[in-house]
Design a protein around this motif. Structure first.
Motif, PDB file in Angstrom:
ATOM      1  N   LEU A 162     -37.792 -15.837 -37.145  1.00  0.00           N
ATOM      2  CA  LEU A 162     -38.758 -15.989 -35.876  1.00  0.00           C
ATOM      3  C   LEU A 162     -38.313 -14.990 -34.917  1.00  0.00           C
ATOM      4  O   LEU A 162     -38.977 -14.952 -33.620  1.00  0.00           O
ATOM      5  CB  LEU A 162     -38.465 -17.219 -35.404  1.00  0.00           C
ATOM      6  N   ARG A 163     -37.109 -14.081 -34.905  1.00  0.00           N
ATOM      7  CA  ARG A 163     -36.442 -13.173 -33.976  1.00  0.00           C
ATOM      8  C   ARG A 163     -36.466 -13.979 -32.800  1.00  0.00           C
ATOM      9  O   ARG A 163     -37.250 -13.838 -31.843  1.00  0.00           O
ATOM     10  CB  ARG A 163     -37.534 -12.167 -33.794  1.00  0.00           C
ATOM     11  N   ILE A 164     -35.145 -14.897 -32.513  1.00  0.00           N
ATOM     12  CA  ILE A 164     -34.969 -15.460 -31.274  1.00  0.00           C
ATOM     13  C   ILE A 164     -33.410 -15.165 -30.912  1.00  0.00           C
ATOM     14  O   ILE A 164     -32.624 -15.404 -31.630  1.00  0.00           O
ATOM     15  CB  ILE A 164     -34.978 -16.956 -31.111  1.00  0.00           C
ATOM     16  N   LEU A 190     -20.253  -9.303 -24.542  1.00  0.00           N
ATOM     17  CA  LEU A 190     -19.714 -10.119 -25.630  1.00  0.00           C
ATOM     18  C   LEU A 190     -20.862 -10.530 -26.555  1.00  0.00           C
ATOM     19  O   LEU A 190     -21.766 -11.406 -26.282  1.00  0.00           O
ATOM     20  CB  LEU A 190     -18.844 -11.280 -24.895  1.00  0.00           C
ATOM     21  N   ASP A 191     -20.939  -9.888 -27.551  1.00  0.00           N
ATOM     22  CA  ASP A 191     -22.032 -10.254 -28.651  1.00  0.00           C
ATOM     23  C   ASP A 191     -21.399 -11.134 -29.602  1.00  0.00           C
ATOM     24  O   ASP A 191     -20.605 -11.218 -30.595  1.00  0.00           O
ATOM     25  CB  ASP A 191     -22.276  -8.862 -29.543  1.00  0.00           C
ATOM     26  N   ALA A 192     -21.843 -12.587 -29.435  1.00  0.00           N
ATOM     27  CA  ALA A 192     -21.487 -13.723 -29.995  1.00  0.00           C
ATOM     28  C   ALA A 192     -22.406 -14.224 -30.986  1.00  0.00           C
ATOM     29  O   ALA A 192     -22.649 -15.493 -31.156  1.00  0.00           O
ATOM     30  CB  ALA A 192     -20.801 -14.689 -28.862  1.00  0.00           C
ATOM     31  N   ALA A 193     -22.783 -13.451 -31.715  1.00  0.00           N
ATOM     32  CA  ALA A 193     -24.004 -13.851 -32.817  1.00  0.00           C
ATOM     33  C   ALA A 193     -23.507 -15.086 -33.671  1.00  0.00           C
ATOM     34  O   ALA A 193     -24.179 -15.757 -34.406  1.00  0.00           O
ATOM     35  CB  ALA A 193     -24.404 -12.480 -33.649  1.00  0.00           C
ATOM     36  N   TYR A 194     -21.920 -15.147 -34.262  1.00  0.00           N
ATOM     37  CA  TYR A 194     -21.616 -15.825 -35.157  1.00  0.00           C
ATOM     38  C   TYR A 194     -20.730 -16.961 -34.293  1.00  0.00           C
ATOM     39  O   TYR A 194     -19.937 -17.600 -35.155  1.00  0.00           O
ATOM     40  CB  TYR A 194     -20.696 -14.968 -35.977  1.00  0.00           C
ATOM     41  N   GLY A 217     -34.627 -11.795 -31.064  1.00  0.00           N
ATOM     42  CA  GLY A 217     -33.702 -11.557 -31.338  1.00  0.00           C
ATOM     43  C   GLY A 217     -32.675 -10.800 -30.321  1.00  0.00           C
ATOM     44  O   GLY A 217     -33.041 -10.452 -29.364  1.00  0.00           O
ATOM     45  N   SER A 218     -31.326 -11.153 -30.727  1.00  0.00           N
ATOM     46  CA  SER A 218     -30.396 -10.625 -29.652  1.00  0.00           C
ATOM     47  C   SER A 218     -30.261  -8.985 -29.825  1.00  0.00           C
ATOM     48  O   SER A 218     -29.981  -8.388 -29.008  1.00  0.00           O
ATOM     49  CB  SER A 218     -28.902 -11.225 -29.950  1.00  0.00           C
ATOM     50  N   ASP A 219     -30.859  -8.585 -31.020  1.00  0.00           N
ATOM     51  CA  ASP A 219     -30.925  -6.929 -30.997  1.00  0.00           C
ATOM     52  C   ASP A 219     -31.840  -6.484 -29.781  1.00  0.00           C
ATOM     53  O   ASP A 219     -31.509  -5.468 -29.238  1.00  0.00           O
ATOM     54  CB  ASP A 219     -31.678  -6.482 -32.365  1.00  0.00           C
ATOM     55  N   GLU A 220     -32.955  -7.095 -29.583  1.00  0.00           N
ATOM     56  CA  GLU A 220     -33.722  -6.602 -28.454  1.00  0.00           C
ATOM     57  C   GLU A 220     -32.760  -6.689 -27.173  1.00  0.00           C
ATOM     58  O   GLU A 220     -32.948  -5.771 -26.266  1.00  0.00           O
ATOM     59  CB  GLU A 220     -35.008  -7.482 -28.326  1.00  0.00           C
ATOM     60  N   ILE A 258     -18.691  -5.620 -27.695  1.00  0.00           N
ATOM     61  CA  ILE A 258     -17.903  -6.005 -28.503  1.00  0.00           C
ATOM     62  C   ILE A 258     -18.416  -7.232 -29.286  1.00  0.00           C
ATOM     63  O   ILE A 258     -18.891  -8.198 -28.846  1.00  0.00           O
ATOM     64  CB  ILE A 258     -16.598  -6.686 -27.916  1.00  0.00           C
ATOM     65  N   ALA A 259     -18.461  -6.932 -30.860  1.00  0.00           N
ATOM     66  CA  ALA A 259     -19.086  -8.163 -31.464  1.00  0.00           C
ATOM     67  C   ALA A 259     -17.899  -9.039 -31.713  1.00  0.00           C
ATOM     68  O   ALA A 259     -16.732  -8.495 -32.256  1.00  0.00           O
ATOM     69  CB  ALA A 259     -19.606  -7.620 -32.713  1.00  0.00           C
ATOM     70  N   ASN A 260     -17.960 -10.267 -31.294  1.00  0.00           N
ATOM     71  CA  ASN A 260     -16.910 -11.240 -31.349  1.00  0.00           C
ATOM     72  C   ASN A 260     -17.460 -12.552 -31.898  1.00  0.00           C
ATOM     73  O   ASN A 260     -17.854 -13.550 -31.239  1.00  0.00           O
ATOM     74  CB  ASN A 260     -16.194 -11.517 -30.091  1.00  0.00           C
ATOM     75  N   ARG A 319     -26.276 -14.166 -27.829  1.00  0.00           N
ATOM     76  CA  ARG A 319     -26.523 -15.369 -28.731  1.00  0.00           C
ATOM     77  C   ARG A 319     -27.646 -15.148 -29.609  1.00  0.00           C
ATOM     78  O   ARG A 319     -28.526 -14.517 -29.071  1.00  0.00           O
ATOM     79  CB  ARG A 319     -26.118 -16.594 -28.418  1.00  0.00           C
ATOM     80  N   THR A 320     -27.437 -15.617 -30.747  1.00  0.00           N
ATOM     81  CA  THR A 320     -28.782 -15.677 -31.512  1.00  0.00           C
ATOM     82  C   THR A 320     -29.086 -16.849 -32.161  1.00  0.00           C
ATOM     83  O   THR A 320     -28.152 -17.806 -32.517  1.00  0.00           O
ATOM     84  CB  THR A 320     -28.642 -14.349 -32.709  1.00  0.00           C
ATOM     85  N   PHE A 321     -30.264 -17.064 -32.529  1.00  0.00           N
ATOM     86  CA  PHE A 321     -30.816 -18.322 -33.629  1.00  0.00           C
ATOM     87  C   PHE A 321     -30.951 -17.700 -34.995  1.00  0.00           C
ATOM     88  O   PHE A 321     -31.450 -18.455 -35.932  1.00  0.00           O
ATOM     89  CB  PHE A 321     -32.292 -18.646 -32.900  1.00  0.00           C
ATOM     90  N   SER A 322     -30.370 -16.478 -35.431  1.00  0.00           N
ATOM     91  CA  SER A 322     -30.907 -15.983 -36.707  1.00  0.00           C
ATOM     92  C   SER A 322     -29.655 -16.353 -37.619  1.00  0.00           C
ATOM     93  O   SER A 322     -29.971 -16.307 -39.005  1.00  0.00           O
ATOM     94  CB  SER A 322     -30.831 -14.509 -36.448  1.00  0.00           C
ATOM     95  N   LYS A 323     -28.715 -16.961 -37.254  1.00  0.00           N
ATOM     96  CA  LYS A 323     -27.596 -17.152 -38.263  1.00  0.00           C
ATOM     97  C   LYS A 323     -27.344 -18.747 -38.357  1.00  0.00           C
ATOM     98  O   LYS A 323     -28.022 -19.363 -38.999  1.00  0.00           O
ATOM     99  CB  LYS A 323     -26.090 -16.500 -37.607  1.00  0.00           C
ATOM    100  N   ALA A 324     -26.446 -19.317 -37.539  1.00  0.00           N
ATOM    101  CA  ALA A 324     -26.191 -20.723 -38.138  1.00  0.00           C
ATOM    102  C   ALA A 324     -27.442 -21.604 -37.704  1.00  0.00           C
ATOM    103  O   ALA A 324     -27.652 -22.534 -38.296  1.00  0.00           O
ATOM    104  CB  ALA A 324     -25.239 -21.325 -36.898  1.00  0.00           C
TER     105      ALA A 324
END
Ligand code: PLP
Length: 375
Positions: free
Chosen positions: A235-237, A194-198, A95-98, A163-165, A224-229
């Motif tokens: 799976l936490r990636i 730059l936290d671009a999770a979305y 996950g990007s959390d890690e 920054i979450a953006n 970036r994350t595989f958790s959203k889109a």
């Protein structure tokens, strides 16, 4: 502090800062018994993952006794291909959390400061405190990160700025020009995350996730994350694109096998399935606009969002507050996210869901909007 844990005075004590953390509370996921659950509390995609990712996951189940590739090469290469990046400058995480936590662990220590914004993603505070650093909060303007306010709080001890953006839970974003102005105003030895999770969801012309800035600056990383889109939250990636120095530091700090084999396989398949992502983004764009408009028509203020969720504000009147709406919706199996922990006690965050879930929320909110609820 240890007394809060009710343990003997000579028991092992966690490092300073650890007990200052308010543990992250995930979005609710239960409906009352007998009521159909529609979970719209964690910004998950209603379309689920790519079927190709699910197939890759199943195939990977044949080799669970084997350690995964600790460098997650197949996944890094698939990401690099999809985005035109150098795979050696990508680090994958659980996950990007890690990765957000590893960045604090790598760059923040006792006496150092880490900066984030007033309604920023809660994990930043946790990551900074867990690393032994001091969290510093910059106020926002109109529920949006404010570059001048952030720069005004930078000191010689500021090691990291998150920054979450776009930001969670507000759904607001900083145009790329503003992100560049932020980077230009930071000391060269302060890391800008730059936290671009979305990012996949954003359609604004003046938005960029940050790849260009990472490529041209030594103090910028993008997560970036595989958790959203991509629909692979379970799976936490997550992944990070950064300068060689940051990549090197993180590869030394992280666990040797921090991404599982099934996650590597499913992530690589997911990122290659462009059509599936396009469908998810299309569905979101349609419903984000429609929900925002219809909920405003019901008389509630909705913060303009570019992500896959929206922040709904409630009147400060008995029986009509966010807490009342939350109870009203929950009784109908509609689980939104209370955001008091983000300093937004009179708002609820709604993830864009399936057509059926979205319509159910609109019907319930129309009912709620009629007036004080008497039980
Ligand atoms: C802004 C932001 N960043 C990061 C994350 C973490 O996502 P994950 O650890 O699932 O990759 C989230 C999840 O809610 C988020 O909203």
């Amino acid at each position: 502090m240890t007394s809060a844990l009710q343990q003997p005075a000579d028991a092992p004590a966690p490092r300073p800062g650890a007990l200052a953390i308010d543990a992250y509370v995930p979005g609710k996921s239960k409906a009352p018994e007998g009521v159909r659950l529609r979970k719209l509390s964690s910004n998950e995609t209603p379309l689920g993952p790519s079927p190709r990712a699910v197939e890759a996951f199943r195939t990977a189940a044949d080799n669970l006794e084997i350690y995964p590739d600790g460098t997650a090469r197949a996944l890094r290469e698939a990401i690099a291909r999809a985005h035109g990046l150098d795979p050696d400058r990508i680090v994958c995480g659980a996950g990007s959390d890690e990765l957000l936590s590893l960045l604090a662990l790598g760059y923040v220590g006792p006496g150092d400061e880490g900066l984030f914004t007033e309604h920023g993603f809660l994990v930043y505070r946790i990551a900074i405190l867990a690393a032994g650093g001091t969290p510093i909060v910059a106020p926002e303007t109109n529920l949006t990160a404010d570059v001048d306010a952030i720069l005004a709080r930078v000191t010689e001890r500021t090691r990291i700025v998150y920054i979450a953006n776009p930001n969670n839970p507000t759904g607001t974003y900083l145009p790329f020009d503003e992100v560049k102005r932020l980077q230009a105003g930071l000391p060269r030895n302060t890391l800008l995350v730059l936290d671009a999770a979305y990012a996949e969801y954003v359609r604004a012309n003046d938005y960029a996730a940050g790849i260009e800035l990472v490529s041209s600056c030594e103090n910028v990383v993008m997560t970036r994350t595989f958790s959203k889109a991509f629909g692979l939250a379970s799976l936490r990636i997550g992944w990070l694109y950064g300068p060689a120095g940051v990549v090197e530091a993180l590869n030394r700090i992280r666990g040797p096998f921090n991404v599982s084999g099934p996650a590597i396989a499913a992530g690589a398949a997911a990122v290659a399935d462009r059509e599936h992502i396009d469908r998810a983004v299309e569905h979101n764009a349609r419903w984000l606009a429609e929900l925002s408009e219809r909920i405003r028509d019901l008389g509630f203020e909705v913060t303009p969002s570019v992500a896959n969720f929206l922040l709904i504000h409630f009147p400060d009147e008995p029986g009509r507050r966010a807490v009342d709406a939350d109870a009203f919706l929950t009784a109908r199996g509609l689980i939104l996210r209370a955001v008091g922990a983000y300093g937004l006690p009179n708002a609820l965050r709604m993830s864009v869901g399936s057509e059926d879930a979205n319509r159910a929320v609109l019907v319930a909110l129309a009912e709620f909007a009629k007036g004080p609820q008497l039980g």
